[in-house]
Design a protein around this motif. Structure first.
Motif, PDB file in Angstrom:
ATOM      1  N   ASN A  48     -37.882   8.371 -32.673  1.00  0.00           N
ATOM      2  CA  ASN A  48     -36.789   7.853 -33.503  1.00  0.00           C
ATOM      3  C   ASN A  48     -35.470   7.781 -32.737  1.00  0.00           C
ATOM      4  O   ASN A  48     -35.319   6.935 -31.858  1.00  0.00           O
ATOM      5  CB  ASN A  48     -36.669   8.685 -34.786  1.00  0.00           C
ATOM      6  N   GLU A  49     -34.506   8.670 -33.033  1.00  0.00           N
ATOM      7  CA  GLU A  49     -33.175   8.586 -32.411  1.00  0.00           C
ATOM      8  C   GLU A  49     -33.131   9.127 -30.994  1.00  0.00           C
ATOM      9  O   GLU A  49     -32.101   8.998 -30.312  1.00  0.00           O
ATOM     10  CB  GLU A  49     -32.139   9.320 -33.272  1.00  0.00           C
ATOM     11  N   VAL A  50     -34.213   9.743 -30.511  1.00  0.00           N
ATOM     12  CA  VAL A  50     -34.266  10.179 -29.112  1.00  0.00           C
ATOM     13  C   VAL A  50     -34.492   8.947 -28.254  1.00  0.00           C
ATOM     14  O   VAL A  50     -35.518   8.271 -28.364  1.00  0.00           O
ATOM     15  CB  VAL A  50     -35.365  11.231 -28.877  1.00  0.00           C
ATOM     16  N   VAL A  51     -33.526   8.635 -27.415  1.00  0.00           N
ATOM     17  CA  VAL A  51     -33.558   7.404 -26.626  1.00  0.00           C
ATOM     18  C   VAL A  51     -34.587   7.503 -25.505  1.00  0.00           C
ATOM     19  O   VAL A  51     -35.374   6.581 -25.269  1.00  0.00           O
ATOM     20  CB  VAL A  51     -32.154   7.110 -26.058  1.00  0.00           C
ATOM     21  N   CYS A  52     -34.577   8.610 -24.795  1.00  0.00           N
ATOM     22  CA  CYS A  52     -35.497   8.786 -23.674  1.00  0.00           C
ATOM     23  C   CYS A  52     -35.528  10.257 -23.270  1.00  0.00           C
ATOM     24  O   CYS A  52     -34.707  11.059 -23.724  1.00  0.00           O
ATOM     25  CB  CYS A  52     -35.089   7.926 -22.478  1.00  0.00           C
ATOM     26  N   HIS A  53     -36.494  10.596 -22.418  1.00  0.00           N
ATOM     27  CA  HIS A  53     -36.646  11.936 -21.839  1.00  0.00           C
ATOM     28  C   HIS A  53     -36.942  13.010 -22.881  1.00  0.00           C
ATOM     29  O   HIS A  53     -36.636  14.182 -22.684  1.00  0.00           O
ATOM     30  CB  HIS A  53     -35.412  12.339 -21.019  1.00  0.00           C
ATOM     31  N   TYR A  73     -33.252  22.377 -21.336  1.00  0.00           N
ATOM     32  CA  TYR A  73     -33.512  21.769 -20.031  1.00  0.00           C
ATOM     33  C   TYR A  73     -32.494  20.690 -19.681  1.00  0.00           C
ATOM     34  O   TYR A  73     -32.449  20.219 -18.543  1.00  0.00           O
ATOM     35  CB  TYR A  73     -34.923  21.171 -19.994  1.00  0.00           C
ATOM     36  N   GLY A  74     -31.714  20.251 -20.665  1.00  0.00           N
ATOM     37  CA  GLY A  74     -30.680  19.254 -20.415  1.00  0.00           C
ATOM     38  C   GLY A  74     -31.207  17.860 -20.157  1.00  0.00           C
ATOM     39  O   GLY A  74     -30.589  17.092 -19.418  1.00  0.00           O
ATOM     40  N   TRP A  75     -32.324  17.503 -20.796  1.00  0.00           N
ATOM     41  CA  TRP A  75     -32.951  16.213 -20.535  1.00  0.00           C
ATOM     42  C   TRP A  75     -32.861  15.227 -21.699  1.00  0.00           C
ATOM     43  O   TRP A  75     -32.673  14.035 -21.478  1.00  0.00           O
ATOM     44  CB  TRP A  75     -34.426  16.416 -20.165  1.00  0.00           C
ATOM     45  N   GLU A  76     -33.037  15.686 -22.919  1.00  0.00           N
ATOM     46  CA  GLU A  76     -33.215  14.761 -24.035  1.00  0.00           C
ATOM     47  C   GLU A  76     -31.938  13.968 -24.342  1.00  0.00           C
ATOM     48  O   GLU A  76     -30.879  14.551 -24.591  1.00  0.00           O
ATOM     49  CB  GLU A  76     -33.686  15.502 -25.288  1.00  0.00           C
ATOM     50  N   VAL A  77     -32.066  12.647 -24.347  1.00  0.00           N
ATOM     51  CA  VAL A  77     -30.945  11.742 -24.594  1.00  0.00           C
ATOM     52  C   VAL A  77     -31.090  11.153 -25.994  1.00  0.00           C
ATOM     53  O   VAL A  77     -32.157  10.656 -26.369  1.00  0.00           O
ATOM     54  CB  VAL A  77     -30.912  10.620 -23.545  1.00  0.00           C
ATOM     55  N   ILE A  78     -30.001  11.202 -26.782  1.00  0.00           N
ATOM     56  CA  ILE A  78     -30.017  10.790 -28.179  1.00  0.00           C
ATOM     57  C   ILE A  78     -28.945   9.732 -28.413  1.00  0.00           C
ATOM     58  O   ILE A  78     -27.867   9.773 -27.796  1.00  0.00           O
ATOM     59  CB  ILE A  78     -29.782  12.013 -29.094  1.00  0.00           C
ATOM     60  N   SER A  79     -29.221   8.774 -29.295  1.00  0.00           N
ATOM     61  CA  SER A  79     -28.214   7.765 -29.618  1.00  0.00           C
ATOM     62  C   SER A  79     -27.008   8.433 -30.283  1.00  0.00           C
ATOM     63  O   SER A  79     -27.156   9.359 -31.081  1.00  0.00           O
ATOM     64  CB  SER A  79     -28.818   6.695 -30.550  1.00  0.00           C
ATOM     65  N   LYS A 101     -28.990   6.785 -34.753  1.00  0.00           N
ATOM     66  CA  LYS A 101     -29.865   5.750 -35.289  1.00  0.00           C
ATOM     67  C   LYS A 101     -31.049   5.560 -34.336  1.00  0.00           C
ATOM     68  O   LYS A 101     -30.973   5.928 -33.157  1.00  0.00           O
ATOM     69  CB  LYS A 101     -29.092   4.442 -35.465  1.00  0.00           C
ATOM     70  N   PRO A 102     -32.147   4.970 -34.803  1.00  0.00           N
ATOM     71  CA  PRO A 102     -33.347   4.856 -33.966  1.00  0.00           C
ATOM     72  C   PRO A 102     -33.118   4.027 -32.698  1.00  0.00           C
ATOM     73  O   PRO A 102     -32.232   3.159 -32.638  1.00  0.00           O
ATOM     74  CB  PRO A 102     -34.363   4.174 -34.890  1.00  0.00           C
ATOM     75  N   SER A 103     -33.961   4.294 -31.712  1.00  0.00           N
ATOM     76  CA  SER A 103     -33.920   3.596 -30.436  1.00  0.00           C
ATOM     77  C   SER A 103     -35.343   3.235 -30.036  1.00  0.00           C
ATOM     78  O   SER A 103     -36.303   3.914 -30.418  1.00  0.00           O
ATOM     79  CB  SER A 103     -33.289   4.497 -29.367  1.00  0.00           C
ATOM     80  N   ALA A 104     -35.491   2.150 -29.270  1.00  0.00           N
ATOM     81  CA  ALA A 104     -36.820   1.720 -28.816  1.00  0.00           C
ATOM     82  C   ALA A 104     -36.744   1.255 -27.367  1.00  0.00           C
ATOM     83  O   ALA A 104     -35.694   0.778 -26.908  1.00  0.00           O
ATOM     84  CB  ALA A 104     -37.359   0.605 -29.704  1.00  0.00           C
ATOM     85  N   GLN A 105     -37.865   1.370 -26.671  1.00  0.00           N
ATOM     86  CA  GLN A 105     -37.903   1.023 -25.244  1.00  0.00           C
ATOM     87  C   GLN A 105     -39.325   0.650 -24.847  1.00  0.00           C
ATOM     88  O   GLN A 105     -40.299   1.278 -25.273  1.00  0.00           O
ATOM     89  CB  GLN A 105     -37.447   2.217 -24.395  1.00  0.00           C
ATOM     90  N   TRP A 106     -39.433  -0.392 -24.029  1.00  0.00           N
ATOM     91  CA  TRP A 106     -40.697  -0.754 -23.371  1.00  0.00           C
ATOM     92  C   TRP A 106     -40.414  -0.859 -21.874  1.00  0.00           C
ATOM     93  O   TRP A 106     -39.299  -1.243 -21.474  1.00  0.00           O
ATOM     94  CB  TRP A 106     -41.228  -2.085 -23.876  1.00  0.00           C
TER      95      TRP A 106
END
Length: 284
Positions: free
Chosen positions: A105-110, A253-259, A263-268
């Motif tokens: 959902n709102e977690v952009v990456c990592h 760990y300092g990794w998770e990136v959030i919008s 709001k939700p984020s998507a990636q391919w």
């Protein structure tokens, strides 16, 4: 430190590639160094890593479901990769504790896989997998919709995939990284979505992250010249709201990136080889 320039090979005739790269370099454009041009042997190694990376994501696709934890996804990735002779590149990379990124959902990456992160009906999740095989790297990610979700999330996932496809179409031999980003940003803007600017695609193949930085926004004719033999990812992160992001302060760990607006984020994402004819996808 001044960036290295394109260099000619002593004793070798000047090739058409040399002429074209030097033409743009003499015009003040950023060009690759010769070591970014992969050899046929390296390309074959990266292609084989890409085949395994694809198989790993296929295995995730066969098993992902409502009620499973992201830690179970991590186990699938680790077990399949290692049983087929590969190594999950994220595992212990700069302190990342798991074998794959799982961003819900709102977690952009990592996103870090966890036993307590249980997939629920309506979730969208990005599974980002990088595989090392015989010293070569390939990197790709896919979105999964868990059960039935909202029309808004469905559209976001679809448009994010379209952004990747449009970026692929814009990537031509002897074009620039900015051409890719410009095309992606224009498409996202139609939906008032934000293209994340703090993270980008990258060169890959001989290492996890290489030059160039492949940004997903910007102006045509900017960034590095893309020439045949280069291998890189395109991986637009598309937010339903603002493009701004933050790192989760509760992530040890300092990794998770959030919008930024949560709001939700998507990636391919795919790994690509630039050829004289255009892009070849190495992570089908």
């Amino acid at each position: 430190m001044k960036r290295k320039r394109w260099h000619l090979i002593p004793g070798q005739p000047i090739t058409e590639l040399d002429k074209r790269v030097m033409y743009w370099e003499n015009k003040g454009k950023e060009v690759p160094t010769r070591d970014l041009i992969k050899t046929p042997e390296q390309i074959e190694g990266i292609r084989e890593a890409g085949m395994l990376n694809t198989a790993v994501l296929d295995e995730v696709a066969r098993n992902i479901r409502e009620g499973m934890s992201t830690l179970e996804i991590d186990k699938i990735v680790y077990d399949y990769t290692t049983s087929h002779g590969g190594t999950p590149a994220p595992l212990n990379y700069e302190g990342f504790p798991k074998s794959v990124c799982t961003s819900i959902n709102e977690v952009v990456c990592h996103g870090i896989p966890k036993a307590e992160d249980i997939l629920e009906e309506g979730d969208i999740i990005n599974v980002d997998c990088t595989t090392i095989l015989n010293g070569y790297y390939a990197d790709a990610s896919r979105m999964f919709i868990i059960g039935k979700t909202t029309p808004e999330k469905e559209q976001l996932v679809r448009v994010a995939k379209e952004c990747l496809e449009i970026g692929m179409q814009a990537a031509k031999p002897y074009c620039f990284v900015g051409d890719i980003g410009n095309a992606i940003q224009k498409h996202a803007d139609k939906y008032h979505y934000g293209i994340v600017r703090d993270l980008c695609g990258h060169g890959v193949g001989n290492a996890f992250h290489e030059e160039p930085d492949v940004v997903h926004y910007g102006r045509k004719g900017t960034g590095m010249l893309l020439v045949p033999g280069m291998v890189f990812t395109i991986e637009p992160m598309v937010n339903m709201g603002t493009w701004r992001v933050f790192v989760d302060s509760e992530d040890p760990y300092g990794w998770e990136v959030i919008s930024d607006d949560e709001k939700p984020s998507a990636q391919w994402e795919h790994t690509f080889l630039m050829t004289e004819e255009g892009l070849e996808i190495l992570t089908y």
